[in-house]
Design a protein around this motif. Structure first.
Motif, PDB file in Angstrom:
ATOM      1  N   HIS A  33     -10.319  10.259   0.735  1.00  0.00           N
ATOM      2  CA  HIS A  33     -11.720  10.401   0.344  1.00  0.00           C
ATOM      3  C   HIS A  33     -12.189   9.183  -0.438  1.00  0.00           C
ATOM      4  CE1 HIS A  33     -11.272  14.485   1.709  1.00  0.00           C
ATOM      5  NE2 HIS A  33     -10.261  14.662   0.867  1.00  0.00           N
ATOM      6  N   GLY A  34     -11.343   8.154  -0.470  1.00  0.00           N
ATOM      7  CA  GLY A  34     -11.709   6.937  -1.207  1.00  0.00           C
ATOM      8  C   GLY A  34     -11.514   7.063  -2.707  1.00  0.00           C
ATOM      9  N   LYS A  35     -10.868   8.142  -3.153  1.00  0.00           N
ATOM     10  CA  LYS A  35     -10.663   8.345  -4.584  1.00  0.00           C
ATOM     11  C   LYS A  35      -9.410   7.602  -5.074  1.00  0.00           C
ATOM     12  CE  LYS A  35     -13.907  11.464  -5.829  1.00  0.00           C
ATOM     13  NZ  LYS A  35     -14.651  11.681  -4.607  1.00  0.00           N
ATOM     14  N   GLY A  36      -9.381   7.309  -6.351  1.00  0.00           N
ATOM     15  CA  GLY A  36      -8.237   6.628  -6.939  1.00  0.00           C
ATOM     16  C   GLY A  36      -8.689   5.472  -7.811  1.00  0.00           C
ATOM     17  N   PRO A  37      -7.835   4.518  -8.088  1.00  0.00           N
ATOM     18  CA  PRO A  37      -6.523   4.383  -7.468  1.00  0.00           C
ATOM     19  C   PRO A  37      -5.481   5.363  -8.011  1.00  0.00           C
ATOM     20  CG  PRO A  37      -6.825   2.671  -9.125  1.00  0.00           C
ATOM     21  CD  PRO A  37      -8.137   3.412  -9.022  1.00  0.00           C
ATOM     22  N   TYR A  38      -4.402   5.479  -7.235  1.00  0.00           N
ATOM     23  CA  TYR A  38      -3.178   6.165  -7.632  1.00  0.00           C
ATOM     24  C   TYR A  38      -2.180   5.060  -7.945  1.00  0.00           C
ATOM     25  CZ  TYR A  38      -5.085  10.301  -5.249  1.00  0.00           C
ATOM     26  OH  TYR A  38      -5.855  11.365  -4.849  1.00  0.00           O
ATOM     27  N   THR A  39      -1.284   5.318  -8.901  1.00  0.00           N
ATOM     28  CA  THR A  39      -0.264   4.311  -9.177  1.00  0.00           C
ATOM     29  C   THR A  39       0.989   4.958  -9.763  1.00  0.00           C
ATOM     30  OG1 THR A  39       0.098   2.130 -10.172  1.00  0.00           O
ATOM     31  CG2 THR A  39      -1.011   3.746 -11.560  1.00  0.00           C
ATOM     32  N   GLY A  40       2.133   4.348  -9.497  1.00  0.00           N
ATOM     33  CA  GLY A  40       3.396   4.827 -10.065  1.00  0.00           C
ATOM     34  C   GLY A  40       3.700   4.032 -11.324  1.00  0.00           C
ATOM     35  N   VAL A  41       4.156   4.722 -12.382  1.00  0.00           N
ATOM     36  CA  VAL A  41       4.366   4.031 -13.661  1.00  0.00           C
ATOM     37  C   VAL A  41       5.809   4.177 -14.170  1.00  0.00           C
ATOM     38  CG1 VAL A  41       1.926   4.147 -14.299  1.00  0.00           C
ATOM     39  CG2 VAL A  41       3.467   5.993 -15.009  1.00  0.00           C
ATOM     40  N   LEU A 101       3.383   2.263  -2.798  1.00  0.00           N
ATOM     41  CA  LEU A 101       2.521   3.406  -2.491  1.00  0.00           C
ATOM     42  C   LEU A 101       1.603   3.052  -1.338  1.00  0.00           C
ATOM     43  CD1 LEU A 101       1.016   4.738  -5.861  1.00  0.00           C
ATOM     44  CD2 LEU A 101       3.126   5.442  -4.743  1.00  0.00           C
ATOM     45  N   LYS A 102       1.376   4.025  -0.445  1.00  0.00           N
ATOM     46  CA  LYS A 102       0.391   3.834   0.610  1.00  0.00           C
ATOM     47  C   LYS A 102      -0.084   5.191   1.097  1.00  0.00           C
ATOM     48  CE  LYS A 102      -2.238   1.744   3.452  1.00  0.00           C
ATOM     49  NZ  LYS A 102      -2.022   0.965   4.659  1.00  0.00           N
ATOM     50  N   TYR A 103      -1.398   5.367   1.171  1.00  0.00           N
ATOM     51  CA  TYR A 103      -1.951   6.601   1.714  1.00  0.00           C
ATOM     52  C   TYR A 103      -2.044   6.519   3.224  1.00  0.00           C
ATOM     53  CZ  TYR A 103      -3.384  10.523  -1.109  1.00  0.00           C
ATOM     54  OH  TYR A 103      -3.376  11.692  -1.815  1.00  0.00           O
ATOM     55  N   ASP A 104      -1.604   7.559   3.902  1.00  0.00           N
ATOM     56  CA  ASP A 104      -1.886   7.717   5.315  1.00  0.00           C
ATOM     57  C   ASP A 104      -3.209   8.475   5.328  1.00  0.00           C
ATOM     58  OD1 ASP A 104      -2.222   8.633   7.872  1.00  0.00           O
ATOM     59  OD2 ASP A 104      -0.179   9.395   8.098  1.00  0.00           O
ATOM     60  N   THR A 105      -4.304   7.762   5.510  1.00  0.00           N
ATOM     61  CA  THR A 105      -5.621   8.394   5.338  1.00  0.00           C
ATOM     62  C   THR A 105      -5.959   9.325   6.499  1.00  0.00           C
ATOM     63  OG1 THR A 105      -6.688   6.449   6.294  1.00  0.00           O
ATOM     64  CG2 THR A 105      -6.529   6.546   3.896  1.00  0.00           C
ATOM     65  N   LYS A 106      -5.204   9.244   7.589  1.00  0.00           N
ATOM     66  CA  LYS A 106      -5.437  10.149   8.713  1.00  0.00           C
ATOM     67  C   LYS A 106      -4.934  11.553   8.392  1.00  0.00           C
ATOM     68  CE  LYS A 106      -5.586   8.705  13.515  1.00  0.00           C
ATOM     69  NZ  LYS A 106      -4.754   8.167  14.605  1.00  0.00           N
ATOM     70  N   ARG A 107      -3.747  11.619   7.779  1.00  0.00           N
ATOM     71  CA  ARG A 107      -3.128  12.914   7.493  1.00  0.00           C
ATOM     72  C   ARG A 107      -3.221  13.285   6.017  1.00  0.00           C
ATOM     73  NH1 ARG A 107      -0.507   9.646  10.656  1.00  0.00           N
ATOM     74  NH2 ARG A 107       0.082  10.218  12.775  1.00  0.00           N
ATOM     75  N   LYS A 135      -3.260   9.430 -11.164  1.00  0.00           N
ATOM     76  CA  LYS A 135      -4.498   9.229 -10.409  1.00  0.00           C
ATOM     77  C   LYS A 135      -5.617   8.900 -11.390  1.00  0.00           C
ATOM     78  CE  LYS A 135      -7.847  11.726  -7.555  1.00  0.00           C
ATOM     79  NZ  LYS A 135      -8.218  13.019  -6.945  1.00  0.00           N
ATOM     80  N   TRP A 136      -6.399   7.884 -11.057  1.00  0.00           N
ATOM     81  CA  TRP A 136      -7.568   7.537 -11.870  1.00  0.00           C
ATOM     82  C   TRP A 136      -8.751   8.362 -11.369  1.00  0.00           C
ATOM     83  CZ3 TRP A 136      -8.870   5.467 -16.289  1.00  0.00           C
ATOM     84  CH2 TRP A 136     -10.175   5.023 -16.505  1.00  0.00           C
ATOM     85  N   THR A 137      -9.357   9.171 -12.261  1.00  0.00           N
ATOM     86  CA  THR A 137     -10.431  10.071 -11.827  1.00  0.00           C
ATOM     87  C   THR A 137     -11.803   9.400 -11.888  1.00  0.00           C
ATOM     88  OG1 THR A 137     -10.807  10.865 -14.072  1.00  0.00           O
ATOM     89  CG2 THR A 137      -9.192  12.094 -12.740  1.00  0.00           C
ATOM     90  N   GLY A 138     -11.820   8.194 -12.440  1.00  0.00           N
ATOM     91  CA  GLY A 138     -13.109   7.524 -12.667  1.00  0.00           C
ATOM     92  C   GLY A 138     -13.347   7.384 -14.157  1.00  0.00           C
ATOM     93  N   GLU A 171      -7.602  -5.295  -2.355  1.00  0.00           N
ATOM     94  CA  GLU A 171      -9.050  -5.431  -2.188  1.00  0.00           C
ATOM     95  C   GLU A 171      -9.576  -4.113  -1.672  1.00  0.00           C
ATOM     96  OE1 GLU A 171     -10.096  -8.841   0.177  1.00  0.00           O
ATOM     97  OE2 GLU A 171     -12.193  -8.214   0.318  1.00  0.00           O
ATOM     98  N   TYR A 172     -10.484  -3.492  -2.438  1.00  0.00           N
ATOM     99  CA  TYR A 172     -11.011  -2.193  -2.038  1.00  0.00           C
ATOM    100  C   TYR A 172     -12.378  -2.008  -2.677  1.00  0.00           C
ATOM    101  CZ  TYR A 172     -11.181   2.769  -0.965  1.00  0.00           C
ATOM    102  OH  TYR A 172     -11.554   3.980  -0.460  1.00  0.00           O
ATOM    103  N   ASP A 173     -13.335  -1.546  -1.893  1.00  0.00           N
ATOM    104  CA  ASP A 173     -14.668  -1.273  -2.407  1.00  0.00           C
ATOM    105  C   ASP A 173     -15.253  -2.518  -3.103  1.00  0.00           C
ATOM    106  OD1 ASP A 173     -16.889   0.285  -2.872  1.00  0.00           O
ATOM    107  OD2 ASP A 173     -16.084   1.225  -4.698  1.00  0.00           O
TER     108      ASP A 173
END
Ligand SMILES: *[C@@H]1O[C@H](CO)[C@@H](O)[C@H](O)[C@H]1NC(C)=O
Ligand SMILES: *[C@@H]1O[C@H](CO)[C@@H](O)[C@H](O)[C@H]1NC(C)=O
Ligand SMILES: *[C@@H]1O[C@H](CO)[C@@H](O)[C@H](O)[C@H]1NC(C)=O
Ligand SMILES: *[C@@H]1O[C@H](CO)[C@@H](O)[C@H](O)[C@H]1NC(C)=O
Ligand SMILES: *[C@@H]1O[C@H](CO)[C@@H](O)[C@H](O)[C@H]1NC(C)=O
Length: 349
Positions: A61-69, A115-121, A76-79, A330-332
């Motif tokens: 849904h274009g939300k994030g970013p998500y990151t491992g720490v 990390l990588k989102y499979d945005t299809k599934r 997850k960054w909610t904004g 690079e995103y948005d």
């Protein structure tokens, strides 16, 4: 007379600096666009106690970013704030792990790197340095382990980067070393270790195939838009290799590009170009094989087209802010910048 000329020259100076302050990029002598990393710079600070947001991902849904720490969690960054999203170790001890930056806890807490989102599934794929290849659904929680051993049954020692083919669901990922774990990564360079590998996970038969062996400190992995090749960064050799998946060169590798400093993660943008994060720890020292000063004073990321031609450089201007970049995503219309050490994700727009 004197005062008039000095005041007009100071007006000129103000005018010039105003002009400069609206330009976040310039062009180097070689025509490569240089982005000033400290202009329009901001930070998304991690929760207290955690650090090292290595890799970044955005969901379907274009939300994030998500990151491992550092403490093994995926946030997850909610904004407005970071919230816990997932963990990679089913037996993770919260008392010990939450807020930990002690590398000796990593084998218990986990250390999600790639990390990588499979945005299809809508699945997030994770390469954890200690817990292998995993995936987690859109609601997060404890990630499901997909592979922890190679095709010969040998447990992975240090997984690092990954990318997913959204058409087939195949996952391409890297093992940095077959000998050293992540917390011992500083031994990889001095020992000349060349046991890194590029691997592929096939979801139809759940098998792991070795694509490339003897990679020096295998790091970032990125697929081309048409899935004809996959790139892999050799951190300690300062180069990027291209492994062909299709065509008459299939199953062979060649040099894609050399880079200044140490190439970490590679992320493809929506145009099909590749951003390579350059680790620049100025204490360890930098690779001096390439006269990188010609390309910018402090390159922390470089963008390549499909053929390995340089398009852009992200320049850190020698500041501490971007001293240990692991990824440029690079995103948005922004550059989201990960780091294996800093307590924040940086954003340049
Ligand atoms: C800096 O960021 C602001 C806010 O996003 C944007 O409006 C502006 O165009 C940016 N400046 C440059 C030079 O990119
Ligand atoms: C985080 O640490 C900073 C500096 O030590 C402190 O000012 C702040 O209150 C802390 N925040 C939380 C949520 O604990
Ligand atoms: C979790 O970690 C704490 C702090 O190190 C320790 O006291 C406790 O025994 C651990 N719990 C388990 C179940 O291992
Ligand atoms: C190549 O990698 C294999 C493991 O994949 C390792 O056993 C071998 O020692 C490596 N060769 C060199 C020259 O490092
Ligand atoms: C590449 O290697 C795979 C696995 O070993 C094999 O199935 C495939 O036929 C090979 N392709 C070419 C063009 O050699």
């Amino acid at each position: 007379m004197k005062s008039i000329s000095s005041s007009s020259s100071s007006h000129l100076l103000i005018f010039i600096s105003l002009l400069l302050s609206f330009a976040t990029f310039t062009f180097s002598s070689s025509g490569v666009r240089v982005i000033d990393g400290l202009k329009n710079y901001s930070e998304l600070r991690l929760p207290n106690g955690t650090s090292g947001p290595e890799s970044l991902a955005f969901d379907c849904h274009g939300k994030g970013p998500y990151t491992g720490v550092s403490d093994g969690r995926i946030l997850k960054w909610t904004g407005t704030q970071w919230v816990e999203f997932a963990i990679t170790s089913p037996n993770r001890n919260r008392t010990l792990c939450d807020g930990s930056t002690d590398v000796n806890n990593e084998p218990i807490c986990g250390r999600p790197l790639g990390l990588k989102y499979d945005t299809k599934r809508c699945n997030l794929y994770i390469a954890d340095a200690y817990f292998g290849l995993l995936k987690v659904g859109p609601n997060g929680g404890v990630a499901q382990q997909l592979a922890r051993v190679d095709d010969d049954g040998v447990p992975f020692k240090f997984l690092n980067g990954l990318d997913v083919d959204e058409k087939s669901g195949e996952v391409y990922f890297s093992e940095s070393s077959a000998i050293f774990q992540r917390r011992e990564f500083q031994l990889i360079i001095p020992t000349g270790d060349r046991t890194g590998r590029l691997l592929k996970y096939d979801p139809t038969n759940k098998k792991v195939q070795v694509l490339l062996k003897n990679v020096t400190f295998a790091n970032g992995v990125a697929l081309s838009t048409d899935d004809s090749f996959v790139l892999i960064a050799e951190f300690s050799s300062s180069r990027i290799l291209k492994f062909w998946l299709k065509g008459n060169k299939a199953n062979t590798s060649e040099l894609f590009a050399r880079v200044e400093r140490f190439p970490d993660n590679i992320k493809r943008n929506k145009d099909g170009d590749f951003w390579v994060g350059l680790f620049s720890n100025r204490v360890i020292g930098t690779s001096t094989l390439i006269p990188w000063k010609k390309l910018g004073d402090d390159p922390l990321g470089v963008k390549f087209d499909n053929n390995g031609k340089r398009l852009e450089i992200l320049d850190g201007r020698g500041g501490q802010e971007l001293n240990s970049v692991s990824e440029v995503k690079e995103y948005d219309k922004k550059l989201w910048i990960g780091s294996s050490m800093k307590p924040y994700v940086a954003v340049v727009n």
